[in-house]
Design an enzyme around this catalytic site. Sequence first.
Site, PDB file in Angstrom:
ATOM      1  N   LYS A  52       0.834  -1.201   0.000  1.00  0.00           N
ATOM      2  CA  LYS A  52       0.000   0.000   0.000  1.00  0.00           C
ATOM      3  C   LYS A  52       0.872   1.257   0.000  1.00  0.00           C
ATOM      4  O   LYS A  52       0.582   2.238  -0.696  1.00  0.00           O
ATOM      5  CB  LYS A  52      -0.941  -0.007   1.210  1.00  0.00           C
ATOM      6  N   GLN A  96      -4.963  -1.691   9.832  1.00  0.00           N
ATOM      7  CA  GLN A  96      -4.661  -3.015   9.274  1.00  0.00           C
ATOM      8  C   GLN A  96      -5.163  -4.107  10.220  1.00  0.00           C
ATOM      9  O   GLN A  96      -4.752  -4.179  11.371  1.00  0.00           O
ATOM     10  CB  GLN A  96      -3.145  -3.156   9.037  1.00  0.00           C
ATOM     11  N   ASP A 119     -11.453   2.411   4.153  1.00  0.00           N
ATOM     12  CA  ASP A 119     -11.660   0.963   4.102  1.00  0.00           C
ATOM     13  C   ASP A 119     -13.144   0.597   4.087  1.00  0.00           C
ATOM     14  O   ASP A 119     -13.510  -0.545   3.835  1.00  0.00           O
ATOM     15  CB  ASP A 119     -10.995   0.291   5.317  1.00  0.00           C
TER      16      ASP A 119
END
Length: 285
Positions: A52, A96, A119
């Site tokens: 990322k 994460q 997200d």
Amino acid sequence: MQILDGKALAKKIEENVTNEVAKLKAETDLTPGLAVILVGQDPASQAYVNMKKKACDRVGFYSVTHEMPQDISQDAIENTITMMNQNPNIDGILVQLPLPPQIDTTKILELVDPAKDVDGFHPYNVGRLVTNLDGFVPCTPLGVMELLSEYNIDVKGKNCCVVGASNIVGKPMAALLLNADATVEVCHIFTDDLKKHTLNADIILVGVGVINLIKEDMVKDGAIIVDIGINRADNGKLVGDVDFANVSPKCSYITPVPGGVGPMTIAMLLSNTLKAAKLNAQKKR
């Protein structure tokens, strides 16, 4: 049989984001910013975050990773998120997953500002997705829809079988398909006789983390297969949840692993972060 090439489409999307970032900088002098929270030393999580970060660098984003020890406290993560919520240079916040057992993951995800939730995991954005309103959509299922669209695959009226019911993939995948007027079945670990459901499907979308779960006799001729699974085989190779060698000859379209859905997930993260940055720029005007 045609391969659904996520790698090629992700490259195209990345080029578009790069151009949009340059335009945004020229017009507003603002650089899209993404902050990542990474807890512990999990190799898979570290690898994802690294990918990322590289993608952010390629398109011209500002990015920062907050690396935290495995034994971090709930308060420490919450304080970091609050700080990032208040930071005007951060447009997107990514936590994460998975987080260690001492952390209340739900509480952490709910603390992220919905306007920075790139997200798409905050209940606010989940609610907007289910009710077919604009918001941030989880990157993997959003990437699947983009991939189907690229190949002019219209899901309207199609029988779609989603295998896996996670909050990150299965549930939002089903919601996106429903919003696009597909007929959707969701199967999971307690589903009796999975084959009965997959055999009836025009499109099978599977993401559960079980090697070769979907076999040749579970798929009808001409079906479209989207393999969202990613697993490490005994020989070290990355493989999906579908027995690709035996299933692919029966399909009209199929995604490979790697090179299918994986690259699309990161492309959608870039796209979501750009969207957040544009919304943020409008607020500052």
